[in-house]
Design an enzyme around this catalytic site. Structure first.
Site, PDB file in Angstrom:
ATOM      1  N   ARG A  33       0.846  -1.191   0.000  1.00 43.62           N
ATOM      2  CA  ARG A  33       0.000   0.000   0.000  1.00 43.62           C
ATOM      3  C   ARG A  33       0.890   1.253   0.000  1.00 43.62           C
ATOM      4  NH1 ARG A  33      -4.168   0.231   4.722  1.00 43.62           N
ATOM      5  NH2 ARG A  33      -2.334   0.707   5.968  1.00 43.62           N
ATOM      6  N   LYS A 350     -23.865 -11.340  32.771  1.00 34.64           N
ATOM      7  CA  LYS A 350     -24.971 -11.600  33.697  1.00 34.64           C
ATOM      8  C   LYS A 350     -25.831 -10.355  33.842  1.00 34.64           C
ATOM      9  CE  LYS A 350     -25.364 -10.307  37.625  1.00 34.64           C
ATOM     10  NZ  LYS A 350     -26.785  -9.839  37.680  1.00 34.64           N
ATOM     11  N   CYS A 428     -26.059  -8.037  42.088  1.00 35.90           N
ATOM     12  CA  CYS A 428     -24.604  -7.815  42.047  1.00 35.90           C
ATOM     13  C   CYS A 428     -23.847  -8.949  42.723  1.00 35.90           C
ATOM     14  CB  CYS A 428     -24.255  -6.485  42.701  1.00 35.90           C
ATOM     15  SG  CYS A 428     -24.937  -5.048  41.831  1.00 35.90           S
TER      16      CYS A 428
END
Length: 519
Positions: A33, A350, A428
């Site tokens: 490139r 969760k 939690c």
């Protein structure tokens, strides 16, 4: 056309000629490139590069310049969105030439397929200093959505931008469409060419890519062996409880300040050790000594620390449990969750129905702060399975009934007591428990690998599905026993911690209400 291996695709330029050692290390395809070189300079660079590539039988592509490709008889070209159309390039190049196209959107994908591209370059995945990034960063989750457009086609794909040895596995693992379409390779620039040891850098990348391609993670979402039975799940969960107490893993928790104290006490009661540290500067060292990581962003006080913790846990292969508390409540929470999930790969996500619904962009469940409104998902089993497939991890949906899936197996758990919903941070501490059990399972697997012990195959592989099940069961079963002696929510929490400390394998197996469901 000769079959092309896109696994490790090196993109290079004027000052970044592909050293022979990097090709020897496992590079499978090279693109030259040169956006700012004169034609003469570009031609000389291309010739030098081709000589090296021929020595190692590695195909060489030229970025944009059809004339340069024709002059050196390159194997093909790579075209950007503003470059020559594929149809014209195909008419100018020899038959069998490789033509790739940069794609940043689903529309780009659709057009590249119509035009007959052999492969597409998808990105930018992450930020990079080697190229001016003009399009929004996609992350692995965005790449996965683009890959959906390639399902049912033979067009190959490589991801590009910001990919290196420390995140290539996350890129490969996380970039899988809902239909199971994976990347064929990754394009890398500076991690190889700017390295002081390009041979080792290329070998490291090639080894990781090869391991991913040879593993079952491309087509099988489960981290275990599948074929679960109810008794097998119960017994395995109980065994992980024993592992937690045997190894007493250090569980790193970046959590909200509302629940730090009870989370630490829950960790200790289960038999592990907690550490709460959110400073970004500490994360690399901590990841080397902890057994697992919980990131709960309930109060989002150190996003930078969460970012660093997850990245380092991925590098050291430690389980990461993500609890996106209240993610649907604000735009900032949604964007923060997206940034985190694109920066590192969670092992388990969760959340309650509102939180997971927000991650999945579902309208079935609405949020009220950190709580869920409504009756929940019409088909929770299918929801957790599909989200596990999309996020490439274990999903734990908590509620009156808990649902857990790895994208194949769905497990329904029906334990718990209403008093859990009347104390702050009950969700939690479930996250804390899941992270603790994941750490215990991971350490069991590490010992098994080091001793070649002939243990249960799932535990040897550190089955995070079973660890997640065990973590939820520990809290919900203990809550049932705690409620027997509690006079209300004020006496329930200390009783819950007491019951977690006295939880045994026998209690867990006898009390667990487990069902393996289909959807």
């Amino acid at each position: 056309m000769v079959e092309v291996d896109y696994s490790l695709y090196l993109v290079t330029g004027r000052d970044l000629l592909p050293p022979g050692k990097s090709l020897k290390g496992g590079v499978t395809l090279v693109q030259i490139r040169e956006k700012h070189a004169d034609t003469g300079e570009f031609l000389e660079i291309a010739r030098q590069s081709q000589a090296i590539c021929k020595k190692y039988s590695v195909p060489i592509l030229i970025n944009d310049r059809i004339d340069i490709a024709l002059a050196i008889k390159a194997d093909g070209v790579h075209l950007g969105q503003s470059d020559m159309p594929i149809s014209i390039a195909r008419s100018l190049l020899p038959p069998g030439s490789i033509i790739g196209k940069t794609c940043n959107t689903p529309e780009h994908i659709r057009k590249a397929i119509e035009e007959g591209a052999d492969y597409v370059g998808l990105g930018p995945v992450w930020g990079t200093k080697t190229k001016d990034v003009k399009h929004p960063l996609l992350g692995p989750r965005g790449i996965a959505r683009l890959l959906a457009g390639l399902e049912g086609t033979d067009v190959k794909s490589v991801a590009i931008a910001g990919i290196k040895s420390t995140n290539v596995l996350h890129c490969l693992h996380g970039s899988v469409s809902s239909g199971g379409r994976c990347l064929d390779g990754v394009a890398v620039v500076s991690d190889i060419v700017a390295s002081l040891d390009p041979l080792s850098a290329a070998k490291k990348l090639a080894t990781i890519i090869g391991a991913f391609k040879s593993s079952s993670t491309q087509s099988i979402f489960s981290l275990g062996a599948g074929g679960y039975t109810v008794d097998g799940v119960k017994n395995a969960a109980a065994s992980i409880l024993t592992s937690v107490r045997k190894y007493s893993p250090l569980v790193h928790q970046i959590t909200n300040n509302v629940v730090m104290n009870q989370s630490a006490n829950v960790t200790i009661a289960l038999g592990a050790s907690p550490i709460m540290a959110a400073s970004p500067e500490e994360q690399e060292d901590l990841s080397k000594v902890t057994g697992g990581l919980l990131i709960n962003f309930g109060t989002i006080e150190s996003l930078e620390g969460m970012m660093a913790a997850g990245k380092n846990a991925n590098i050291t292969r430690k389980p990461v449990v993500f609890d996106p508390v209240g993610v649907g409540a604000t735009r900032y929470r949604r964007s923060s969750a997206n940034d985190l999930l694109n920066a590192w790969q969670p092992t388990v996500i969760k959340g309650n129905a509102a939180e997971l619904g927000a991650l999945a962009n579902s309208q079935e469940v609405q949020a009220k702060g950190v709580d869920s409104l409504g009756s929940g998902f019409a088909n929770p089993a299918k929801f957790v399975r599909d989200l596990a497939r999309a996020e490439r991890c274990i999903i734990v949906l908590t509620g009156v009934t808990d649902w857990i899936s790895d994208g194949e197996t769905v497990i329904k758990l029906s334990n718990g007591n209403p008093l859990l919903g009347r104390i702050t941070g009950s969700g939690c501490i479930v996250g804390t428990s899941v992270a603790t059990f994941c750490a215990g399972a991971s350490l069991t697997a590490a010992e098994a690998r080091s001793t070649n012990a002939h243990e249960d195959a799932r535990l040897v592989r550190g089955d995070m599905l079973l660890a997640a099940v065990a973590g939820v069961l520990a809290i919900t079963i203990a809550s049932e026993y705690a409620a027997l002696n509690a006079r209300g929510s004020g006496t329930f929490l200390p009783a819950l911690i007491d019951e977690l400390g006295s939880l045994t394998e026998e209690k867990l197996v006898a009390s667990a209400n487990v069902e393996i469901v289909s959807c």
